[in-house]
Design a protein around this motif. Structure first.
Motif, PDB file in Angstrom:
ATOM      1  N   ARG A  93       6.318  -6.240  -8.594  1.00 61.10           N
ATOM      2  CA  ARG A  93       5.784  -5.036  -7.951  1.00 61.10           C
ATOM      3  C   ARG A  93       4.263  -5.088  -7.866  1.00 61.10           C
ATOM      4  O   ARG A  93       3.677  -4.821  -6.809  1.00 61.10           O
ATOM      5  CB  ARG A  93       6.244  -3.801  -8.727  1.00 61.10           C
ATOM      6  CG  ARG A  93       5.785  -2.483  -8.130  1.00 61.10           C
ATOM      7  CD  ARG A  93       6.390  -1.312  -8.895  1.00 61.10           C
ATOM      8  NE  ARG A  93       6.043  -0.052  -8.268  1.00 61.10           N
ATOM      9  CZ  ARG A  93       4.945   0.653  -8.560  1.00 61.10           C
ATOM     10  NH1 ARG A  93       4.096   0.207  -9.475  1.00 61.10           N
ATOM     11  NH2 ARG A  93       4.707   1.795  -7.943  1.00 61.10           N
ATOM     12  N   THR A  94       3.619  -5.458  -8.967  1.00 65.70           N
ATOM     13  CA  THR A  94       2.158  -5.537  -8.990  1.00 65.70           C
ATOM     14  C   THR A  94       1.655  -6.542  -7.963  1.00 65.70           C
ATOM     15  O   THR A  94       0.704  -6.273  -7.221  1.00 65.70           O
ATOM     16  CB  THR A  94       1.659  -5.916 -10.398  1.00 65.70           C
ATOM     17  OG1 THR A  94       2.040  -4.884 -11.306  1.00 65.70           O
ATOM     18  CG2 THR A  94       0.148  -6.085 -10.420  1.00 65.70           C
ATOM     19  N   LEU A 115       2.013  -5.088  -4.448  1.00 63.41           N
ATOM     20  CA  LEU A 115       1.076  -3.994  -4.194  1.00 63.41           C
ATOM     21  C   LEU A 115      -0.370  -4.478  -4.060  1.00 63.41           C
ATOM     22  O   LEU A 115      -1.139  -3.916  -3.279  1.00 63.41           O
ATOM     23  CB  LEU A 115       1.174  -2.938  -5.294  1.00 63.41           C
ATOM     24  CG  LEU A 115       2.507  -2.179  -5.381  1.00 63.41           C
ATOM     25  CD1 LEU A 115       2.479  -1.178  -6.515  1.00 63.41           C
ATOM     26  CD2 LEU A 115       2.846  -1.494  -4.064  1.00 63.41           C
ATOM     27  N   ASP A 116      -0.738  -5.538  -4.814  1.00 62.30           N
ATOM     28  CA  ASP A 116      -2.123  -6.008  -4.707  1.00 62.30           C
ATOM     29  C   ASP A 116      -2.291  -7.110  -3.648  1.00 62.30           C
ATOM     30  O   ASP A 116      -3.381  -7.640  -3.445  1.00 62.30           O
ATOM     31  CB  ASP A 116      -2.672  -6.456  -6.063  1.00 62.30           C
ATOM     32  CG  ASP A 116      -2.036  -7.727  -6.629  1.00 62.30           C
ATOM     33  OD1 ASP A 116      -1.380  -8.478  -5.872  1.00 62.30           O
ATOM     34  OD2 ASP A 116      -2.194  -7.970  -7.835  1.00 62.30           O
ATOM     35  N   ALA A 140       7.726  -5.637   1.496  1.00 59.43           N
ATOM     36  CA  ALA A 140       6.443  -5.068   1.092  1.00 59.43           C
ATOM     37  C   ALA A 140       6.432  -3.558   1.286  1.00 59.43           C
ATOM     38  O   ALA A 140       5.982  -2.803   0.414  1.00 59.43           O
ATOM     39  CB  ALA A 140       5.312  -5.714   1.887  1.00 59.43           C
ATOM     40  N   LEU A 141       6.948  -3.086   2.413  1.00 61.53           N
ATOM     41  CA  LEU A 141       7.015  -1.649   2.675  1.00 61.53           C
ATOM     42  C   LEU A 141       7.965  -0.952   1.709  1.00 61.53           C
ATOM     43  O   LEU A 141       7.693   0.157   1.231  1.00 61.53           O
ATOM     44  CB  LEU A 141       7.455  -1.397   4.118  1.00 61.53           C
ATOM     45  CG  LEU A 141       6.463  -1.819   5.205  1.00 61.53           C
ATOM     46  CD1 LEU A 141       7.131  -1.780   6.580  1.00 61.53           C
ATOM     47  CD2 LEU A 141       5.230  -0.923   5.177  1.00 61.53           C
ATOM     48  N   ARG A 161       6.464  -0.480  -1.779  1.00 63.41           N
ATOM     49  CA  ARG A 161       5.524   0.643  -1.787  1.00 63.41           C
ATOM     50  C   ARG A 161       6.254   1.991  -1.827  1.00 63.41           C
ATOM     51  O   ARG A 161       5.724   2.973  -2.361  1.00 63.41           O
ATOM     52  CB  ARG A 161       4.613   0.573  -0.555  1.00 63.41           C
ATOM     53  CG  ARG A 161       3.557  -0.513  -0.671  1.00 63.41           C
ATOM     54  CD  ARG A 161       2.764  -0.710   0.611  1.00 63.41           C
ATOM     55  NE  ARG A 161       1.629  -1.589   0.420  1.00 63.41           N
ATOM     56  CZ  ARG A 161       1.699  -2.913   0.331  1.00 63.41           C
ATOM     57  NH1 ARG A 161       2.865  -3.519   0.432  1.00 63.41           N
ATOM     58  NH2 ARG A 161       0.629  -3.649   0.129  1.00 63.41           N
ATOM     59  N   ALA A 162       7.441   2.053  -1.253  1.00 67.41           N
ATOM     60  CA  ALA A 162       8.193   3.304  -1.181  1.00 67.41           C
ATOM     61  C   ALA A 162       9.118   3.526  -2.377  1.00 67.41           C
ATOM     62  O   ALA A 162       9.502   4.665  -2.663  1.00 67.41           O
ATOM     63  CB  ALA A 162       9.015   3.337   0.105  1.00 67.41           C
ATOM     64  N   GLU A 198       8.582   3.521  -9.285  1.00 67.22           N
ATOM     65  CA  GLU A 198       7.980   2.472 -10.115  1.00 67.22           C
ATOM     66  C   GLU A 198       9.040   1.657 -10.836  1.00 67.22           C
ATOM     67  O   GLU A 198       8.916   0.444 -10.979  1.00 67.22           O
ATOM     68  CB  GLU A 198       7.022   3.100 -11.124  1.00 67.22           C
ATOM     69  CG  GLU A 198       6.253   2.087 -11.931  1.00 67.22           C
ATOM     70  CD  GLU A 198       5.192   2.718 -12.809  1.00 67.22           C
ATOM     71  OE1 GLU A 198       4.665   2.000 -13.689  1.00 67.22           O
ATOM     72  OE2 GLU A 198       4.886   3.906 -12.626  1.00 67.22           O
TER      73      GLU A 198
END
Length: 196
Positions: free
Chosen positions: A155-156, A159-160, A170-171, A174-175, A178
């Motif tokens: 995830r990190t 996101l980065d 990727a989308l 983000r949605a 966590e």
């Protein structure tokens, strides 16, 4: 799964949608993806193991759409009249030889559009999560490679922007919550009408 018959055997079909998510017809999967792909029904699935790792897959190099791209565990298209859970389990078996546990709906209304090398994906694509204790047996026609990655690390890196991943994945990351596995499942009433 419903499929049109052809002299060479069954032809896999996808469900075409209007902007409200209602089914408006079907099209051959092999012919629906092009530069002006119509909106259609799909799904994405994220498979976890008991250690909380996510199974990532690299799409086969011979695939027409997004060849060689790393992405979430499994993607596919419900056929006309095919229930979502049945479609997900069918594709997990076809692509990865996997049997999984309960399927939880986490993003019922996810939608995206993405293009690569002149081919467009344009989908209403509910996202589900599941777990397995089985070892994947990738189908080389579908999957080039697989890797298990700790979810937090994955995830990190998405996101980065340090991990190359499919645009839809990727989308979705983000949605997603966590911790998507711990999040409560969403009601099926939130799915596109075509899946009701």
């Amino acid at each position: 799964m419903s499929a049109r018959t052809d002299p060479d055997g069954p032809v896999e079909q996808v469900v075409l949608l209007d902007e409200s998510g209602q089914a408006i017809g079907a099209a051959d999967k092999a012919r629906v993806h092009h530069a002006d792909t119509p909106l259609h029904l799909a799904f994405s699935c994220y498979v976890f193991d008991d250690a909380g790792r996510i199974l990532l897959t690299q799409r086969a190099l011979g695939k027409r759409t997004f060849p060689g791209v790393w992405t979430n565990s499994c993607c596919g298209h419900p056929g006309p009249g095919e229930p979502l859970e049945q479609a997900v389990r069918r594709r997990l078996d076809q692509e990865l030889g996997l049997e999984v546990g309960e399927l939880d709906l986490v993003l019922p209304g996810f939608r995206y559009r993405a293009a690569m090398q002149g081919v467009v994906e344009n989908e209403m694509c509910p996202v589900l999560v599941t777990r397995t204790t089985a070892r994947p047996a990738p189908n080389p026609d579908e999957v080039e490679d697989v890797v298990w990655v700790p979810w937090a690390e994955f995830r990190t890196s998405v996101l980065d922007g340090t991990r190359e991943i499919s645009p839809w994945c990727a989308l979705q990351v983000r949605a997603l919550p966590e911790d998507p596995w711990a999040a409560p499942a969403r009601p099926t009433s939130e799915l596109p009408p075509a899946l009701h």
